[in-house]
Design a protein around this motif. Structure first.
Motif, PDB file in Angstrom:
ATOM      1  N   ALA A 146       0.829  -1.202   0.000  1.00  0.00           N
ATOM      2  CA  ALA A 146       0.000   0.000   0.000  1.00  0.00           C
ATOM      3  C   ALA A 146       0.865   1.254   0.000  1.00  0.00           C
ATOM      4  O   ALA A 146       0.541   2.250  -0.663  1.00  0.00           O
ATOM      5  CB  ALA A 146      -0.925  -0.006   1.224  1.00  0.00           C
ATOM      6  N   ASN A 147       1.975   1.207   0.723  1.00  0.00           N
ATOM      7  CA  ASN A 147       2.885   2.343   0.760  1.00  0.00           C
ATOM      8  C   ASN A 147       3.524   2.592  -0.606  1.00  0.00           C
ATOM      9  O   ASN A 147       3.610   3.738  -1.058  1.00  0.00           O
ATOM     10  CB  ASN A 147       3.970   2.103   1.812  1.00  0.00           C
ATOM     11  CG  ASN A 147       4.990   3.215   1.851  1.00  0.00           C
ATOM     12  OD1 ASN A 147       4.665   4.374   2.055  1.00  0.00           O
ATOM     13  ND2 ASN A 147       6.251   2.865   1.645  1.00  0.00           N
ATOM     14  N   SER A 148       3.961   1.519  -1.258  1.00  0.00           N
ATOM     15  CA  SER A 148       4.554   1.669  -2.595  1.00  0.00           C
ATOM     16  C   SER A 148       3.537   2.242  -3.573  1.00  0.00           C
ATOM     17  O   SER A 148       3.868   3.107  -4.397  1.00  0.00           O
ATOM     18  CB  SER A 148       5.060   0.311  -3.099  1.00  0.00           C
ATOM     19  OG  SER A 148       6.079  -0.189  -2.265  1.00  0.00           O
ATOM     20  N   PHE A 149       2.292   1.776  -3.483  1.00  0.00           N
ATOM     21  CA  PHE A 149       1.251   2.283  -4.370  1.00  0.00           C
ATOM     22  C   PHE A 149       0.973   3.762  -4.094  1.00  0.00           C
ATOM     23  O   PHE A 149       0.808   4.554  -5.034  1.00  0.00           O
ATOM     24  CB  PHE A 149      -0.027   1.463  -4.191  1.00  0.00           C
ATOM     25  CG  PHE A 149      -1.171   1.921  -5.051  1.00  0.00           C
ATOM     26  CD1 PHE A 149      -1.186   1.649  -6.405  1.00  0.00           C
ATOM     27  CD2 PHE A 149      -2.234   2.623  -4.509  1.00  0.00           C
ATOM     28  CE1 PHE A 149      -2.230   2.073  -7.212  1.00  0.00           C
ATOM     29  CE2 PHE A 149      -3.280   3.061  -5.299  1.00  0.00           C
ATOM     30  CZ  PHE A 149      -3.286   2.780  -6.656  1.00  0.00           C
ATOM     31  N   SER A 150       0.940   4.133  -2.811  1.00  0.00           N
ATOM     32  CA  SER A 150       0.674   5.538  -2.474  1.00  0.00           C
ATOM     33  C   SER A 150       1.808   6.440  -2.952  1.00  0.00           C
ATOM     34  O   SER A 150       1.559   7.560  -3.415  1.00  0.00           O
ATOM     35  CB  SER A 150       0.480   5.694  -0.965  1.00  0.00           C
ATOM     36  OG  SER A 150       1.693   5.533  -0.261  1.00  0.00           O
ATOM     37  N   GLN A 151       3.052   5.968  -2.870  1.00  0.00           N
ATOM     38  CA  GLN A 151       4.173   6.754  -3.375  1.00  0.00           C
ATOM     39  C   GLN A 151       4.061   6.935  -4.884  1.00  0.00           C
ATOM     40  O   GLN A 151       4.320   8.028  -5.411  1.00  0.00           O
ATOM     41  CB  GLN A 151       5.492   6.077  -3.015  1.00  0.00           C
ATOM     42  CG  GLN A 151       5.840   6.115  -1.541  1.00  0.00           C
ATOM     43  CD  GLN A 151       7.199   5.520  -1.250  1.00  0.00           C
ATOM     44  OE1 GLN A 151       8.003   5.310  -2.152  1.00  0.00           O
ATOM     45  NE2 GLN A 151       7.479   5.241   0.013  1.00  0.00           N
ATOM     46  N   LEU A 152       3.675   5.868  -5.581  1.00  0.00           N
ATOM     47  CA  LEU A 152       3.523   5.945  -7.038  1.00  0.00           C
ATOM     48  C   LEU A 152       2.446   6.956  -7.411  1.00  0.00           C
ATOM     49  O   LEU A 152       2.650   7.808  -8.289  1.00  0.00           O
ATOM     50  CB  LEU A 152       3.167   4.553  -7.574  1.00  0.00           C
ATOM     51  CG  LEU A 152       3.149   4.383  -9.095  1.00  0.00           C
ATOM     52  CD1 LEU A 152       4.566   4.425  -9.653  1.00  0.00           C
ATOM     53  CD2 LEU A 152       2.485   3.061  -9.475  1.00  0.00           C
ATOM     54  N   VAL A 153       1.299   6.880  -6.736  1.00  0.00           N
ATOM     55  CA  VAL A 153       0.204   7.806  -7.031  1.00  0.00           C
ATOM     56  C   VAL A 153       0.591   9.234  -6.650  1.00  0.00           C
ATOM     57  O   VAL A 153       0.253  10.194  -7.369  1.00  0.00           O
ATOM     58  CB  VAL A 153      -1.081   7.370  -6.291  1.00  0.00           C
ATOM     59  CG1 VAL A 153      -2.196   8.396  -6.503  1.00  0.00           C
ATOM     60  CG2 VAL A 153      -1.534   5.998  -6.771  1.00  0.00           C
ATOM     61  N   THR A 154       1.305   9.393  -5.537  1.00  0.00           N
ATOM     62  CA  THR A 154       1.724  10.727  -5.095  1.00  0.00           C
ATOM     63  C   THR A 154       2.594  11.407  -6.142  1.00  0.00           C
ATOM     64  O   THR A 154       2.370  12.576  -6.493  1.00  0.00           O
ATOM     65  CB  THR A 154       2.490  10.639  -3.764  1.00  0.00           C
ATOM     66  OG1 THR A 154       1.601  10.133  -2.757  1.00  0.00           O
ATOM     67  CG2 THR A 154       3.013  11.997  -3.338  1.00  0.00           C
ATOM     68  N   ILE A 155       3.591  10.679  -6.641  1.00  0.00           N
ATOM     69  CA  ILE A 155       4.469  11.252  -7.671  1.00  0.00           C
ATOM     70  C   ILE A 155       3.657  11.601  -8.914  1.00  0.00           C
ATOM     71  O   ILE A 155       3.848  12.668  -9.523  1.00  0.00           O
ATOM     72  CB  ILE A 155       5.601  10.278  -8.020  1.00  0.00           C
ATOM     73  CG1 ILE A 155       6.558  10.113  -6.839  1.00  0.00           C
ATOM     74  CG2 ILE A 155       6.376  10.767  -9.239  1.00  0.00           C
ATOM     75  CD1 ILE A 155       7.295  11.367  -6.455  1.00  0.00           C
ATOM     76  N   GLY A 156       2.737  10.725  -9.297  1.00  0.00           N
ATOM     77  CA  GLY A 156       1.913  11.003 -10.469  1.00  0.00           C
ATOM     78  C   GLY A 156       1.063  12.246 -10.300  1.00  0.00           C
ATOM     79  O   GLY A 156       0.969  13.075 -11.214  1.00  0.00           O
ATOM     80  N   VAL A 157       0.450  12.400  -9.116  1.00  0.00           N
ATOM     81  CA  VAL A 157      -0.392  13.573  -8.867  1.00  0.00           C
ATOM     82  C   VAL A 157       0.454  14.848  -8.798  1.00  0.00           C
ATOM     83  O   VAL A 157       0.037  15.911  -9.287  1.00  0.00           O
ATOM     84  CB  VAL A 157      -1.199  13.379  -7.568  1.00  0.00           C
ATOM     85  CG1 VAL A 157      -1.945  14.653  -7.201  1.00  0.00           C
ATOM     86  CG2 VAL A 157      -2.188  12.230  -7.722  1.00  0.00           C
ATOM     87  N   VAL A 158       1.647  14.760  -8.206  1.00  0.00           N
ATOM     88  CA  VAL A 158       2.538  15.928  -8.134  1.00  0.00           C
ATOM     89  C   VAL A 158       2.930  16.377  -9.537  1.00  0.00           C
ATOM     90  O   VAL A 158       2.908  17.579  -9.856  1.00  0.00           O
ATOM     91  CB  VAL A 158       3.793  15.610  -7.293  1.00  0.00           C
ATOM     92  CG1 VAL A 158       4.848  16.705  -7.451  1.00  0.00           C
ATOM     93  CG2 VAL A 158       3.416  15.465  -5.823  1.00  0.00           C
ATOM     94  N   LEU A 159       3.274  15.435 -10.412  1.00  0.00           N
ATOM     95  CA  LEU A 159       3.622  15.783 -11.789  1.00  0.00           C
ATOM     96  C   LEU A 159       2.418  16.338 -12.537  1.00  0.00           C
ATOM     97  O   LEU A 159       2.545  17.291 -13.313  1.00  0.00           O
ATOM     98  CB  LEU A 159       4.169  14.549 -12.517  1.00  0.00           C
ATOM     99  CG  LEU A 159       5.536  14.041 -12.058  1.00  0.00           C
ATOM    100  CD1 LEU A 159       5.887  12.741 -12.778  1.00  0.00           C
ATOM    101  CD2 LEU A 159       6.615  15.084 -12.310  1.00  0.00           C
ATOM    102  N   LEU A 160       1.249  15.743 -12.302  1.00  0.00           N
ATOM    103  CA  LEU A 160       0.031  16.235 -12.956  1.00  0.00           C
ATOM    104  C   LEU A 160      -0.278  17.667 -12.509  1.00  0.00           C
ATOM    105  O   LEU A 160      -0.688  18.509 -13.324  1.00  0.00           O
ATOM    106  CB  LEU A 160      -1.141  15.315 -12.626  1.00  0.00           C
ATOM    107  CG  LEU A 160      -2.509  15.713 -13.194  1.00  0.00           C
ATOM    108  CD1 LEU A 160      -2.471  15.735 -14.721  1.00  0.00           C
ATOM    109  CD2 LEU A 160      -3.598  14.771 -12.691  1.00  0.00           C
ATOM    110  N   ASN A 161      -0.055  17.961 -11.234  1.00  0.00           N
ATOM    111  CA  ASN A 161      -0.344  19.286 -10.705  1.00  0.00           C
ATOM    112  C   ASN A 161       0.564  20.357 -11.312  1.00  0.00           C
ATOM    113  O   ASN A 161       0.216  21.544 -11.333  1.00  0.00           O
ATOM    114  CB  ASN A 161      -0.191  19.272  -9.189  1.00  0.00           C
ATOM    115  CG  ASN A 161      -0.760  20.504  -8.530  1.00  0.00           C
ATOM    116  OD1 ASN A 161      -0.213  21.050  -7.585  1.00  0.00           O
ATOM    117  ND2 ASN A 161      -1.892  20.988  -9.016  1.00  0.00           N
ATOM    118  N   LEU A 162       1.727  19.937 -11.813  1.00  0.00           N
ATOM    119  CA  LEU A 162       2.650  20.887 -12.439  1.00  0.00           C
ATOM    120  C   LEU A 162       2.183  21.323 -13.823  1.00  0.00           C
ATOM    121  O   LEU A 162       2.596  22.375 -14.320  1.00  0.00           O
ATOM    122  CB  LEU A 162       4.049  20.267 -12.528  1.00  0.00           C
ATOM    123  CG  LEU A 162       4.760  20.033 -11.194  1.00  0.00           C
ATOM    124  CD1 LEU A 162       6.030  19.212 -11.397  1.00  0.00           C
ATOM    125  CD2 LEU A 162       5.089  21.352 -10.512  1.00  0.00           C
TER     126      LEU A 162
END
Length: 218
Positions: A146-162
Protein backbone atom coordinates in the motif's frame (compact mmCIF):
# COMPACT_ATOMS: atom_id res chain seq x y z
CA UNK A 1 4.37 -38.70 -34.50
CA UNK A 2 8.12 -39.21 -34.18
CA UNK A 3 10.33 -36.91 -32.21
CA UNK A 4 13.80 -36.19 -33.59
CA UNK A 5 16.89 -36.26 -31.38
CA UNK A 6 20.37 -34.97 -32.07
CA UNK A 7 23.61 -36.81 -31.32
CA UNK A 8 23.45 -35.85 -27.65
CA UNK A 9 19.99 -37.36 -27.24
CA UNK A 10 18.25 -34.02 -26.73
CA UNK A 11 14.68 -33.60 -27.86
CA UNK A 12 14.98 -31.04 -30.64
CA UNK A 13 11.24 -30.58 -30.93
CA UNK A 14 10.96 -29.68 -27.23
CA UNK A 15 13.89 -27.28 -27.48
CA UNK A 16 12.36 -25.56 -30.53
CA UNK A 17 9.02 -25.28 -28.74
CA UNK A 18 10.71 -23.77 -25.68
CA UNK A 19 12.45 -21.24 -27.88
CA UNK A 20 9.12 -20.23 -29.44
CA UNK A 21 7.50 -19.48 -26.08
CA UNK A 22 10.53 -17.96 -24.39
CA UNK A 23 10.01 -14.37 -25.67
CA UNK A 24 6.56 -14.21 -24.09
CA UNK A 25 7.82 -15.72 -20.85
CA UNK A 26 10.57 -13.11 -20.78
CA UNK A 27 8.04 -10.28 -21.15
CA UNK A 28 7.66 -9.51 -17.39
CA UNK A 29 11.42 -9.06 -16.94
CA UNK A 30 11.69 -7.10 -20.18
CA UNK A 31 8.98 -4.70 -18.96
CA UNK A 32 10.87 -4.28 -15.69
CA UNK A 33 14.08 -3.52 -17.61
CA UNK A 34 12.16 -1.01 -19.72
CA UNK A 35 11.09 0.75 -16.51
CA UNK A 36 14.73 0.91 -15.40
CA UNK A 37 15.80 2.39 -18.75
CA UNK A 38 12.95 4.93 -18.63
CA UNK A 39 14.03 6.25 -15.22
CA UNK A 40 16.99 8.43 -16.36
CA UNK A 41 15.01 9.79 -19.34
CA UNK A 42 12.15 10.69 -17.03
CA UNK A 43 14.52 12.36 -14.57
CA UNK A 44 16.09 14.42 -17.34
CA UNK A 45 12.66 15.55 -18.54
CA UNK A 46 11.72 16.71 -15.04
CA UNK A 47 15.06 18.46 -14.51
CA UNK A 48 14.54 20.32 -17.80
CA UNK A 49 11.03 21.24 -16.57
CA UNK A 50 9.40 19.41 -19.44
CA UNK A 51 6.68 18.27 -17.07
CA UNK A 52 4.18 17.15 -19.72
CA UNK A 53 6.76 14.79 -21.19
CA UNK A 54 7.78 13.70 -17.70
CA UNK A 55 4.17 12.90 -16.78
CA UNK A 56 3.69 10.92 -20.00
CA UNK A 57 6.86 8.89 -19.36
CA UNK A 58 5.76 8.34 -15.79
CA UNK A 59 2.44 6.91 -16.99
CA UNK A 60 4.32 4.53 -19.29
CA UNK A 61 6.54 3.45 -16.41
CA UNK A 62 3.52 2.95 -14.15
CA UNK A 63 1.85 0.83 -16.83
CA UNK A 64 4.92 -1.40 -17.13
CA UNK A 65 4.86 -1.80 -13.35
CA UNK A 66 1.28 -3.06 -13.47
CA UNK A 67 1.74 -5.16 -16.60
CA UNK A 68 4.84 -7.05 -15.51
CA UNK A 69 3.11 -8.24 -12.34
CA UNK A 70 -0.03 -9.27 -14.22
CA UNK A 71 1.96 -11.08 -16.90
CA UNK A 72 4.11 -12.87 -14.33
CA UNK A 73 0.98 -14.18 -12.57
CA UNK A 74 -0.78 -15.04 -15.84
CA UNK A 75 2.24 -16.89 -17.24
CA UNK A 76 3.15 -18.29 -13.83
CA UNK A 77 6.62 -17.00 -14.54
CA UNK A 78 8.06 -15.86 -11.21
CA UNK A 79 11.82 -15.89 -11.66
CA UNK A 80 14.49 -15.05 -9.12
CA UNK A 81 15.74 -12.32 -11.46
CA UNK A 82 12.28 -10.76 -11.57
CA UNK A 83 11.93 -10.87 -7.78
CA UNK A 84 15.09 -8.78 -7.47
CA UNK A 85 14.63 -6.54 -10.52
CA UNK A 86 11.07 -5.40 -9.80
CA UNK A 87 11.70 -3.72 -6.41
CA UNK A 88 14.98 -2.30 -7.71
CA UNK A 89 13.17 -0.73 -10.67
CA UNK A 90 10.46 0.70 -8.40
CA UNK A 91 12.93 2.16 -5.91
CA UNK A 92 15.15 3.57 -8.66
CA UNK A 93 12.21 5.36 -10.27
CA UNK A 94 10.43 6.62 -7.16
CA UNK A 95 13.48 7.47 -5.05
CA UNK A 96 15.06 9.41 -7.91
CA UNK A 97 11.87 11.39 -8.46
CA UNK A 98 11.45 12.15 -4.76
CA UNK A 99 15.02 13.46 -4.65
CA UNK A 100 14.77 15.51 -7.85
CA UNK A 101 11.39 17.04 -7.00
CA UNK A 102 12.64 17.93 -3.52
CA UNK A 103 15.83 19.45 -4.94
CA UNK A 104 13.72 21.58 -7.30
CA UNK A 105 11.61 22.83 -4.39
CA UNK A 106 8.45 21.10 -5.64
CA UNK A 107 8.17 18.58 -2.79
CA UNK A 108 8.52 19.25 0.93
CA UNK A 109 11.91 17.88 2.07
CA UNK A 110 10.26 16.28 5.10
CA UNK A 111 8.38 13.89 2.82
CA UNK A 112 11.58 12.71 1.17
CA UNK A 113 13.34 12.37 4.53
CA UNK A 114 10.54 10.13 5.82
CA UNK A 115 10.55 8.02 2.64
CA UNK A 116 14.32 7.59 2.55
CA UNK A 117 14.53 7.08 6.31
CA UNK A 118 12.20 4.11 6.11
CA UNK A 119 13.97 2.60 3.10
CA UNK A 120 17.43 2.98 4.64
CA UNK A 121 16.20 1.54 7.94
CA UNK A 122 14.68 -1.47 6.19
CA UNK A 123 17.80 -1.99 4.09
CA UNK A 124 20.09 -1.91 7.13
CA UNK A 125 17.80 -4.26 9.05
CA UNK A 126 17.66 -6.71 6.16
CA UNK A 127 21.46 -6.58 5.76
CA UNK A 128 22.01 -7.26 9.47
CA UNK A 129 19.52 -10.14 9.48
CA UNK A 130 21.11 -11.56 6.32
CA UNK A 131 24.57 -11.55 7.90
CA UNK A 132 23.67 -12.68 11.42
CA UNK A 133 20.77 -15.10 10.86
CA UNK A 134 19.52 -17.53 8.25
CA UNK A 135 16.46 -15.38 7.50
CA UNK A 136 16.27 -14.85 3.75
CA UNK A 137 12.56 -14.45 3.07
CA UNK A 138 11.60 -10.76 3.06
CA UNK A 139 8.29 -10.64 1.20
CA UNK A 140 6.54 -7.24 1.22
CA UNK A 141 3.61 -6.90 3.59
CA UNK A 142 0.19 -5.54 2.68
CA UNK A 143 1.14 -2.23 4.32
CA UNK A 144 4.36 -2.18 2.33
CA UNK A 145 2.49 -2.71 -0.94
CA UNK A 146 0.00 0.00 0.00
CA UNK A 147 2.89 2.34 0.76
CA UNK A 148 4.55 1.67 -2.60
CA UNK A 149 1.25 2.28 -4.37
CA UNK A 150 0.67 5.54 -2.47
CA UNK A 151 4.17 6.75 -3.38
CA UNK A 152 3.52 5.95 -7.04
CA UNK A 153 0.20 7.81 -7.03
CA UNK A 154 1.72 10.73 -5.10
CA UNK A 155 4.47 11.25 -7.67
CA UNK A 156 1.91 11.00 -10.47
CA UNK A 157 -0.39 13.57 -8.87
CA UNK A 158 2.54 15.93 -8.13
CA UNK A 159 3.62 15.78 -11.79
CA UNK A 160 0.03 16.23 -12.96
CA UNK A 161 -0.34 19.29 -10.71
CA UNK A 162 2.65 20.89 -12.44
CA UNK A 163 0.86 20.86 -15.81
CA UNK A 164 -2.77 21.01 -14.68
CA UNK A 165 -3.37 23.47 -11.86
CA UNK A 166 -6.91 22.68 -10.85
CA UNK A 167 -8.31 22.74 -7.29
CA UNK A 168 -9.15 19.03 -7.25
CA UNK A 169 -5.64 18.12 -8.42
CA UNK A 170 -4.10 20.32 -5.71
CA UNK A 171 -6.39 18.74 -3.10
CA UNK A 172 -5.47 15.25 -4.33
CA UNK A 173 -1.78 16.21 -4.11
CA UNK A 174 -2.11 17.23 -0.46
CA UNK A 175 -4.18 14.13 0.40
CA UNK A 176 -1.74 11.73 -1.28
CA UNK A 177 1.30 13.30 0.40
CA UNK A 178 -0.40 12.91 3.79
CA UNK A 179 -1.34 9.31 2.96
CA UNK A 180 2.22 8.54 1.86
CA UNK A 181 3.70 9.93 5.08
CA UNK A 182 1.23 7.90 7.18
CA UNK A 183 1.75 4.66 5.25
CA UNK A 184 5.52 5.11 5.17
CA UNK A 185 5.71 5.44 8.95
CA UNK A 186 3.14 2.69 9.58
CA UNK A 187 4.80 0.20 7.21
CA UNK A 188 8.21 1.00 8.71
CA UNK A 189 7.00 0.21 12.24
CA UNK A 190 5.22 -2.89 10.96
CA UNK A 191 8.41 -4.11 9.29
CA UNK A 192 10.37 -3.56 12.51
CA UNK A 193 7.72 -5.45 14.51
CA UNK A 194 7.68 -8.41 12.08
CA UNK A 195 11.50 -8.53 12.06
CA UNK A 196 11.61 -8.57 15.88
CA UNK A 197 8.99 -11.35 15.99
CA UNK A 198 10.93 -13.47 13.52
CA UNK A 199 14.19 -12.91 15.38
CA UNK A 200 12.50 -13.91 18.64
CA UNK A 201 11.06 -17.04 17.03
CA UNK A 202 14.42 -17.92 15.54
CA UNK A 203 16.15 -17.41 18.91
CA UNK A 204 13.61 -19.62 20.68
CA UNK A 205 14.04 -22.32 18.04
CA UNK A 206 17.82 -22.27 18.35
CA UNK A 207 17.62 -22.30 22.15
CA UNK A 208 15.28 -25.30 22.19
CA UNK A 209 17.56 -27.12 19.76
CA UNK A 210 20.52 -26.91 22.18
CA UNK A 211 20.35 -29.85 24.64
CA UNK A 212 20.26 -28.71 28.26
CA UNK A 213 22.97 -30.03 30.59
CA UNK A 214 22.01 -31.88 33.75
CA UNK A 215 23.77 -31.13 37.04
CA UNK A 216 25.60 -34.46 36.78
CA UNK A 217 27.31 -33.24 33.62
CA UNK A 218 29.01 -30.33 35.38
Amino acid sequence: MSTSHDATGLNLHSIAQARRVSPLRMAPNLLTLLRIFLAPILIMAVLERRFALGFALFLVAACTDAMDGLLARWLRQRTMLGQYLDPVADKLLLSSLFLVLTRMGILDPRVTVVVFGRDIGMLLTAAILYRTTNLRDFHPSLLGKANSFSQLVTIGVVLLNLIYQQPWVTSARVAMIDATIFLTVASGFHYAWVASQRIGLLTDTETSAVPSRSPDQD
